[in-house]
Design a protein around this motif. Structure first.
Motif, PDB file in Angstrom:
ATOM      1  N   GLY A   4       0.825  -1.202   0.000  1.00 19.09           N
ATOM      2  CA  GLY A   4       0.000   0.000   0.000  1.00 19.09           C
ATOM      3  C   GLY A   4       0.860   1.253   0.000  1.00 19.09           C
ATOM      4  N   LEU A   5       1.158   1.758  -1.192  1.00 20.66           N
ATOM      5  CA  LEU A   5       2.077   2.888  -1.327  1.00 20.66           C
ATOM      6  C   LEU A   5       1.387   4.221  -1.055  1.00 20.66           C
ATOM      7  N   ASP A   6       0.238   4.415  -1.631  1.00 22.14           N
ATOM      8  CA  ASP A   6      -0.494   5.683  -1.469  1.00 22.14           C
ATOM      9  C   ASP A   6      -1.978   5.360  -1.404  1.00 22.14           C
ATOM     10  N   ILE A   7      -2.516   5.348  -0.215  1.00 21.09           N
ATOM     11  CA  ILE A   7      -3.905   4.954   0.012  1.00 21.09           C
ATOM     12  C   ILE A   7      -4.583   6.043   0.848  1.00 21.09           C
ATOM     13  N   ASN A   8      -5.711   6.538   0.390  1.00 26.68           N
ATOM     14  CA  ASN A   8      -6.433   7.486   1.231  1.00 26.68           C
ATOM     15  C   ASN A   8      -7.623   6.809   1.901  1.00 26.68           C
ATOM     16  N   ALA A   9      -8.271   7.537   2.790  1.00 26.46           N
ATOM     17  CA  ALA A   9      -9.375   6.960   3.563  1.00 26.46           C
ATOM     18  C   ALA A   9     -10.512   6.502   2.669  1.00 26.46           C
ATOM     19  N   ALA A  10     -10.739   7.213   1.580  1.00 25.20           N
ATOM     20  CA  ALA A  10     -11.821   6.839   0.667  1.00 25.20           C
ATOM     21  C   ALA A  10     -11.544   5.486   0.035  1.00 25.20           C
ATOM     22  N   ALA A  11     -10.285   5.216  -0.303  1.00 23.13           N
ATOM     23  CA  ALA A  11      -9.932   3.929  -0.902  1.00 23.13           C
ATOM     24  C   ALA A  11     -10.078   2.803   0.109  1.00 23.13           C
ATOM     25  N   THR A  12      -9.688   3.065   1.353  1.00 17.18           N
ATOM     26  CA  THR A  12      -9.811   2.041   2.389  1.00 17.18           C
ATOM     27  C   THR A  12     -11.266   1.674   2.631  1.00 17.18           C
ATOM     28  N   ALA A  13     -12.138   2.680   2.580  1.00 15.18           N
ATOM     29  CA  ALA A  13     -13.558   2.439   2.859  1.00 15.18           C
ATOM     30  C   ALA A  13     -14.304   1.860   1.670  1.00 15.18           C
ATOM     31  N   ALA A  14     -13.778   2.038   0.469  1.00 16.73           N
ATOM     32  CA  ALA A  14     -14.513   1.622  -0.731  1.00 16.73           C
ATOM     33  C   ALA A  14     -14.486   0.111  -0.905  1.00 16.73           C
ATOM     34  N   THR A  15     -15.643  -0.482  -1.070  1.00 20.79           N
ATOM     35  CA  THR A  15     -15.732  -1.923  -1.288  1.00 20.79           C
ATOM     36  C   THR A  15     -14.982  -2.340  -2.545  1.00 20.79           C
ATOM     37  N   ASP A  16     -15.118  -1.567  -3.616  1.00 12.90           N
ATOM     38  CA  ASP A  16     -14.488  -1.939  -4.877  1.00 12.90           C
ATOM     39  C   ASP A  16     -12.997  -1.639  -4.906  1.00 12.90           C
ATOM     40  N   GLY A  17     -12.504  -0.953  -3.881  1.00 11.27           N
ATOM     41  CA  GLY A  17     -11.073  -0.700  -3.810  1.00 11.27           C
ATOM     42  C   GLY A  17     -10.307  -1.843  -3.176  1.00 11.27           C
ATOM     43  N   ARG A  18     -11.036  -2.856  -2.728  1.00 15.26           N
ATOM     44  CA  ARG A  18     -10.366  -3.990  -2.096  1.00 15.26           C
ATOM     45  C   ARG A  18      -9.737  -4.919  -3.138  1.00 15.26           C
ATOM     46  N   THR A  19      -8.742  -5.667  -2.699  1.00 17.34           N
ATOM     47  CA  THR A  19      -8.182  -6.743  -3.532  1.00 17.34           C
ATOM     48  C   THR A  19      -8.658  -8.059  -2.944  1.00 17.34           C
ATOM     49  N   ARG A  20      -9.073  -8.960  -3.818  1.00 18.96           N
ATOM     50  CA  ARG A  20      -9.530 -10.259  -3.319  1.00 18.96           C
ATOM     51  C   ARG A  20      -8.545 -11.348  -3.721  1.00 18.96           C
ATOM     52  N   PHE A  21      -8.419 -12.315  -2.835  1.00 21.11           N
ATOM     53  CA  PHE A  21      -7.483 -13.422  -3.013  1.00 21.11           C
ATOM     54  C   PHE A  21      -8.225 -14.738  -2.805  1.00 21.11           C
TER      55      PHE A  21
END
Length: 375
Positions: free
Chosen positions: A209-226
């Motif tokens: 996580g190089l540059d992550i803002n609060a909006a990205a952390t909260a966004a469901t679609d900003g997640r990575t799935r494994f």
């Protein structure tokens, strides 16, 4: 007591167990400074120069060591503790299982996380984290705002592997007409493994996580799935043996065209790779670079059906979803773990991940060294 036989030495270890050691192995393993560099732990000679039928001229034992005199007069001294350690290594070596543990639940991934500061400061935590990675295929490291990706990579493996993208690549948005990969966009990425167009794809991948803002952390679609491809392959073989056979025997083509570099990569391989015993040893799949051009006519429909069945086993219900924070790192087995993401181009989202690759040999070498240091 110690007894010499025509073909081997029998020694009673401190535990009371009687262990057997071939003469040729003992001569090859002589720990003296004449035979090896003690600092580098490397031999000065080739094992092929030792006669396989060599025997000792004399054997003497004290309470804590065995001394052997060889036909050429060379003297070798073996501490009993050293002999006991070698015997334990021989007995402990597993005969077949590779130690991989298929996921039974995505929750198991979330429940076993490591902190950046623990990994950096505590050797025992580093060994535990790498063991987790080798067995389960994934390692989640919770970062700090002052986390250092270079330092963490150096701690885990010493250095990263280079690929077409260099040592690192930063997944940030680029215009469609200037990028050489759709990974550099906010578009959805289907579940995949990386660089399938290499004959030998990278062993392990990391995302940071190089540059992550609060909006990205909260966004469901900003997640990575494994998802665990190994577990999915096992389920496929149980539920649909024919689909498993198709995916493990019929190759597809992976191709990547990088015009700026004046290169076109191409590799043909099966999606499920098996060994001579039929056991799954790896998976290779990236839908964005996969072509069925060389598939025989009669195999085309069975392959499409088998492929759809397999990818259906990587659905959301068996995935671990990671919401990114600055400094987080996830390391995963690129021959086993599939990863993907949803489209995350909503206004206000800043989400730049740094990616790269580790070779298994470097990670394993670090794990052995640190484990020996703390033992």
């Amino acid at each position: 007591m110690t007894t010499g036989h025509a073909e081997f030495l029998s020694a009673e270890l401190p535990s009371g167990r009687v262990a057997h050691f071939h003469w040729v192995w003992l001569r090859d393993s002589c720990p003296c400074e004449e035979c090896r560099n003690i600092h580098a732990k490397q031999k000065y000679f080739d094992s092929a120069t030792i006669p396989a039928d060599i025997t000792a001229s004399a054997v003497r034992q004290t309470a804590d060591r065995v001394e052997i005199i060889w036909p050429d007069g060379h003297r070798s001294d073996y501490p009993m503790r050293w002999l006991a350690e070698r015997e334990a290594q021989r007995l402990a070596r597993p005969p077949a299982p590779d130690g991989r543990i298929p996921w039974t639940s995505p929750a198991a991934v979330a429940d076993h996380r490591f902190a950046y500061r623990d990994i950096m400061a505590d050797d025992s935590m580093l060994v535990a984290a790498l063991d987790r990675l080798f067995r389960h295929g994934i390692l989640v490291i919770d970062g700090q705002t002052d986390a250092d990706s270079d330092a963490l990579c150096a701690r885990l493996a010493g250095f990263v592997d280079r690929s077409y993208f260099g040592e690192y690549f930063d997944l940030e948005t680029k215009p469609d007409d200037t990028t050489d990969s759709i990974s550099f966009s906010t578009r959805q990425l289907p579940m995949h493994t990386d660089i399938p167009y290499y004959t030998v794809p990278p062993d392990y991948q990391f995302l940071y996580g190089l540059d992550i803002n609060a909006a990205a952390t909260a966004a469901t679609d900003g997640r990575t799935r494994f998802a665990d491809g190994l577990a999915a392959a096992h389920r496929l073989r149980e539920a649909d043996p024919e689909a498993f056979r198709v995916l493990s025997t019929i190759p597809v083509t992976y191709r990547a065209e990088y015009r700026a570099a004046e290169k076109i990569y191409e590799n043909e391989t099966t999606i499920i790779r098996t060994d001579h015993n039929g056991e799954v040893v790896g998976l290779v799949n990236n839908p964005t670079k996969m072509y069925f051009d060389t598939v025989p006519f009669e195999s085309t429909i069975p392959l499409y059906r088998a492929y759809a069945t397999f990818k259906g086993l990587l659905g959301d219900e068996v995935c671990y979803f990671h919401s990114w924070h600055p400094g987080d790192m996830i390391v995963f087995d690129n021959r086993r773990i599939f990863h993907g993401r949803g489209e995350f181009g909503a206004s206000g989202i800043v989400r730049t991940l740094r990616g790269g690759y580790f070779s298994e040999i470097e990670l394993a070498a670090r794990a052995r060294f640190v484990a020996e240091r703390i033992s």
